[in-house]
Design a protein around this motif. Structure first.
Motif, short mmCIF file in Angstrom:
data_model
loop_
_atom_site.label_atom_id
_atom_site.label_comp_id
_atom_site.label_asym_id
_atom_site.label_seq_id
_atom_site.Cartn_x
_atom_site.Cartn_y
_atom_site.Cartn_z
N ASN A 2 -18.00 9.88 -12.23
CA ASN A 2 -17.00 9.81 -11.17
C ASN A 2 -15.74 9.22 -11.78
OD1 ASN A 2 -15.33 8.65 -9.07
ND2 ASN A 2 -17.05 8.91 -7.67
N GLU A 3 -14.68 10.05 -11.92
CA GLU A 3 -13.49 9.61 -12.65
C GLU A 3 -12.78 8.44 -11.98
OE1 GLU A 3 -12.65 10.43 -15.58
OE2 GLU A 3 -14.11 12.00 -15.86
N ASP A 4 -12.76 8.42 -10.63
CA ASP A 4 -12.06 7.35 -9.93
C ASP A 4 -12.75 6.02 -10.15
OD1 ASP A 4 -10.12 9.04 -8.95
OD2 ASP A 4 -11.23 9.51 -7.13
N ALA A 24 -11.47 -5.47 -8.18
CA ALA A 24 -10.77 -6.18 -7.09
C ALA A 24 -9.82 -5.24 -6.36
CB ALA A 24 -10.02 -7.38 -7.66
N ASP A 25 -9.14 -4.38 -7.09
CA ASP A 25 -8.19 -3.45 -6.46
C ASP A 25 -8.91 -2.47 -5.55
OD1 ASP A 25 -6.08 -4.64 -7.75
OD2 ASP A 25 -5.92 -3.12 -9.33
N PHE A 26 -10.05 -1.92 -6.02
CA PHE A 26 -10.80 -0.98 -5.19
C PHE A 26 -11.29 -1.65 -3.91
CE2 PHE A 26 -11.38 2.06 -8.76
CZ PHE A 26 -11.11 3.24 -8.07
N VAL A 27 -11.83 -2.86 -4.04
CA VAL A 27 -12.36 -3.54 -2.87
C VAL A 27 -11.26 -3.82 -1.85
CG1 VAL A 27 -13.45 -5.67 -2.04
CG2 VAL A 27 -14.31 -4.56 -4.10
N PHE A 95 -16.22 -12.52 -9.21
CA PHE A 95 -16.22 -13.46 -8.10
C PHE A 95 -14.87 -14.19 -8.00
CE2 PHE A 95 -17.46 -18.06 -7.15
CZ PHE A 95 -17.52 -17.90 -5.77
N GLU A 96 -14.38 -14.70 -9.12
CA GLU A 96 -13.11 -15.42 -9.10
C GLU A 96 -11.93 -14.49 -8.82
OE1 GLU A 96 -12.23 -18.67 -11.59
OE2 GLU A 96 -14.27 -18.86 -12.35
N ALA A 97 -11.99 -13.26 -9.31
CA ALA A 97 -10.92 -12.30 -9.03
C ALA A 97 -10.85 -11.97 -7.55
CB ALA A 97 -11.13 -11.03 -9.85
N LEU A 98 -12.01 -11.83 -6.92
CA LEU A 98 -12.05 -11.54 -5.49
C LEU A 98 -11.56 -12.74 -4.68
CD1 LEU A 98 -15.43 -9.61 -5.27
CD2 LEU A 98 -13.13 -8.65 -5.29
#
Length: 245
Positions: A2-4, A24-27, A95-98
């Protein structure tokens, strides 16, 4: 692939070869779209080895929206097989990024699992480092099975954007698979020992040592009895990585 989401199917499970920032960006994109029950998993050699015979562990990985490469060994073998992964993506880093993204957006987070003393140490650290997020609640992991529905309902009423789960396996997997589509939670993430790491209960080696796979061996040195019992799973993973698909 899955390329994305950079998804690859390998060793009867799957991985998403995304960086911490990409995860983080996707979430956050999915949360902006109003999605609920987003499921993240960090898969290491132990969980991959267990998934070969344990249907619950396998389902927990395959049913996740994103699976981060949470260890040096899978990273090493994925590189050897030609997949475009630069470095491992430890769950404590995700975890820290989120948390950082939640802080920017004034989002609500809930912490479930670990000892009460760990949570007591964790709260002031989170409040100081991420002053603009909202701690919707904290609940230690020491509760009887019959109270699980009640705890899930309490969490749902708080409607957190993130539910970080530090329960041991297989309780963690059972909780997420049972409740992720039933409760009002944006994203559920089983974070392993991330609470302990941030609270200072479990210290991590310097970043440069982490990149060379030394974090696991540091844990072995500190708790040999615990990790010696897990060594067969690591050998099983290595055999799978060399001879499997």
């Amino acid at each position: 692939m899955n390329e994305d989401l950079k998804e690859v199917r390998i060793w009867n499970v799957k991985y998403n070869l995304l960086s911490v920032g990409e995860i983080a960006d996707f979430v956050e994109k999915w949360l902006d779209e109003g999605r609920k029950g987003i499921h993240l998993t960090g898969a290491n050699p132990e969980t991959v080895a267990l998934a070969q015979k344990d249907p619950l562990q396998k389902e927990a990985i395959l049913d996740s929206d994103i699976v981060n490469v949470d260890s040096f060994l899978p990273t090493f073998f994925l590189k050897r097989k030609g997949y475009g992964i630069k470095k491992r993506v430890p769950s404590p880093d995700v975890f820290e990024a989120l948390l950082a993204e939640a802080n920017k957006r004034h989002q609500k987070v809930y912490f479930l699992g670990a000892k009460q003393t760990t949570l007591d140490s964790l709260r002031p650290i989170v409040e100081k480092k991420y002053p603009d997020l909202v701690i919707a609640g904290m609940r230690n992991g020491y509760f009887p099975q019959e109270k699980t529905d009640e705890i899930a309902e309490i969490i749902s009423r708080e409607s957190p954007d993130f539910l970080f789960i530090a329960l041991p396996s297989p309780r963690k997997e059972k909780f997420i698979l049972t409740y992720k589509h039933k409760i009002n939670v944006g994203c559920l993430y089983g974070v392993g020992g991330a609470f302990d790491a941030m609270a200072g209960v479990l210290s991590r080696p310097p970043k440069w040592l982490q990149h060379f796979g030394m974090e696991y061996w540091l844990r072995v040195i500190r708790a040999p009895r615990v990790y010696v019992k897990r060594m067969p799973l690591y050998f099983r993973f290595i055999k799978l990585a060399i001879f499997g698909k």
